[in-house]
Structures are given as C-alpha cells and as structure tokens.
Design a protein around this motif. Structure first.
Motif: not given
Length: 395
Positions: A162-166
């Motif tokens: 749900q988070i691009r870089d996590q």
C-alpha cells in the motif's frame, strides 16, 4: 531457482558472462553483450517471508495445535481468527496483524493459552472458545474436537503493498541498485517471484499499489537503473476440470526508465528471453518452499532396496539409464559421468541385475511404487522370474 532460469535464457540471446568483476570490485550476476548493446544486471528473487515473520499467523496456529495435542486433544478442530490494525502515515497505510512477536510466541502459548485449554478439558466445555484482546494482541480461538483433523483460520491481507517505497519488491530493487553502482552500459535488474504479493496486482483492494507503481517510484529515486524485468508464474484453472492441475505459464513484464535510448533493443531481448525460459512446474510460493528443502531435486538417485526376487531403485534414475543419460555405475551421482572413484566399483543394483542376467533370469514385472506426498521421485520395482532356458548357461 530464477537465477538458473534467467542464465539459461540469456545465454541463448547473446554473449553472457557471470560475476565478472567491475572496477568497483563488485561482481554483478549478468554481463551480456548483444552486438553494440552492453548490459550489466543483477538477478534477485523476492518473497513475503519478512512480512510473514512480522505477522506470524501460521507459526501461532502450529504452536496452539502442538499445545492442545500435548494436552491429549486429537489433531485438528482448531479455528484461529486474528484481528488487525491499520498503521497510517502521510505516505500511505499498512496492515499489521495483532499478534505477539514471533520470538515471544512459545511463552505466549505456554502462559496465556495452554492454561485455558487445560481448564476447558477439565470442565469438558466443548466447543471451547478463547478470546484474548488487548492493545497489542487480538485473537479468537475455537477448539472443537469433533471437527478433526483439519484446522481453519482467517486474517487480514497484510502482504498487499500500500506504500510505493515500503514493500518487499521496492526493498529488493533498492538493494540491487546499490550493487550496480559504478557499472557501465545499460543497467538493469531481473526480479523473480518467490511468493510475493508485490508482484501481483489485486483489483479488489483500492488502496493497493501495483508493480508498475512500485517500479515507477524506484526509477524516480534511482535514475541510474535503466530497466527492470519482473517475472512470475500465472496459474490458470480450468472452469470445468476442477481435479486437474492448473496450467502454469511464465509471465514477464519489462519496465524501462524514461529517457533510456535502447528501449526497443530491451523489448527485443526480453521477448527472446521469454521464449527460452523453462516451462514452470510449480507456483512461485510452492517452488520457493521446495527449493529451500534439503536435498531438493535429488530424488532417490543412488538409493535401492532388495528383497527376495525384487530390486527397487529410483524411477528417475531408471528412466535416465534407459535414455542413455547415465549408467548404474554412476551411483546416482549428480555429476555425470561419475567421478572415477565411483565408476571403478560396481553399483549394488547393477550387481543384482547382472547376476540375475548371468543366471538366465529376466525381469517379469516392473512396478512403479509412488513416493511420499512430499517426495519428488518415485520407485521402480523390478521382479525377476524363473530361469529362462533361452539364455540360461549350460549345466
């Protein structure tokens, strides 16, 4: 798993070198030359193992099952429902199961759950319901011995990115970008699916980010990387033949950084690579689990059993002998032909077969004995008959 498949496919497309040293001292997995095109790349496989460790649903289910079995209850009949929380930030949200840390599970089960199971057994109150809810933990357990031998459970999908870089995919790309620092030519990363939801996109979760979103964010933060290739296995079930295994096909996606001057050449390369990738035999998650098993893919090579007039050996080894790929004298060696120290002595199975042939006894039956559910080979059992006058030695 994926590394071998990619090496095999790329070797068909150009001049391939593996782990050639860069001036920086790093040794990238791939250095590929196709005419004027020079490619330096790394290969990685990504899974949700890290998220599974942070959300140990399966481990808790196993430990509760072990605890209740130790207390005398039959196997199965356990249902575990786990609550979750959503952690929100300016960059997005992530789902976390309300469970103890993985390392704390044995103590949690021993002190919080086992005493309640023991009380339920004493009171003979079945189905037994156990609910534990506090700031950190939220679980609902039902134990019904009449529902053995299966266990059930449910939990929120915590591995959907749900988070691009996590997320695991971004983390894997970031790690490989550092290893390619200082490389010349066109730089890229091949990513294989080892059971990772970040490589698939669910239209049923409006908050999920797609693989394309993740790779786009990666390019924004690491402009030195020119391309990313994502590889997974698509499963297609027949709507009418439910008993059949699903059709498995390789699914490959190429992402190229904006401004890359060799985009067309990369599309041609990936198309050619796709034609040479081996046909998948398992889903990514199953293949990942099997590849980590001790001795995976060895089969029963070199193993044998003898009893009366029968000899049992590996079906795979037997078939390879018939195909001329090896001899019994190879002793099941992974390296064929076998090392001299093996080839210099007679294999026991070879001795039995030769002895029967010398006495004039031929095989009268071949019986395939299925291996265990978790085995990757079967046995072939060879039964020898009475003396055959046509080939028996004169007496």
């Amino acid at each position: 798993m994926w590394e071998t498949a990619v090496f095999h496919a790329l070797a068909k497309c150009g001049a391939l070198e593996s782990e050639a040293s860069l001036p920086t001292g790093r040794k990238p997995d791939v250095q590929l030359t196709i005419g004027e095109l020079q490619i330096t790349a790394d290969i990685t496989a990504v899974s949700d193992d890290g998220l599974d460790d942070q959300n140990p649903f399966q481990e808790l289910l196993w430990q509760i099952e072990a605890a209740k079995t130790k207390l005398g209850l039959p196997i199965g009949g356990l249902d575990l429902q786990v609550l979750h929380k959503v952690e929100r930030s300016r960059r997005g949200s992530r789902t976390v199961l309300r469970l103890p840390n993985r390392n704390a599970l044995p103590e949690f089960v021993r002190t919080k759950i086992s005493p309640l199971i023991r009380d339920g057994i004493s009171a003979k109150t079945f189905p037994l319901h156990i609910a534990i809810e506090n700031e950190d933990v939220g679980i609902d357990i039902t134990i019904d011995p009449s529902l053995t031998p299966t266990n059930t459970g449910s939990y929120a999908a915590y591995s959907t990115p749900q988070i691009r870089d996590q997320n695991p995919l971004y983390n894997a790309l970031k790690a490989k970008a550092g290893q390619l620092r200082g490389a010349q030519g066109t730089k890229g990363i091949f990513v294989g699916d080892a059971g990772c939801d970040s490589l698939s996109f669910s239209v049923f979760n409006r908050d999920a980010v797609s693989p394309a979103d993740i790779v786009k964010e990666f390019f924004r933060q690491y402009s030195s990387i020119d391309f990313v290739v994502l590889m997974t296995v698509a499963e297609k079930l027949s709507p009418l033949m439910y008993h059949q295994a699903p059709d498995l096909t390789n699914e490959i996606s190429l992402f190229v950084r904006d401004g890359c001057t060799v985009e067309q050449e990369l599309h041609t390369l990936v198309k050619g690579m796709a034609e040479h990738l081996p046909q998948p035999g398992m889903s990514p998650v199953n293949g990942s689990h099997r590849a980590r098993e001790a001795g995976y893919s060895l089969g029963f090579h070199g193993g044998f059993e003898m009893s009366g007039d029968t000899v049992r050996m590996s079906l795979r080894e037997f078939t390879e002998v018939l195909a001329g790929l090896r001899t019994l004298g190879d002793e099941g060696s992974k390296v064929v032909p076998a090392p001299p120290e093996l080839g210099s002595r007679r294999n026991p199975v070879q001795s039995v077969i030769s002895a029967n042939l010398d006495r004039g006894r031929l095989p009268t039956a071949l019986n395939v004995v299925k291996g265990g559910e978790d085995e990757d080979d079967d046995w072939v059992e060879i039964a020898f008959g009475d003396l055959d006058p046509a080939i028996s030695p004169l007496r």
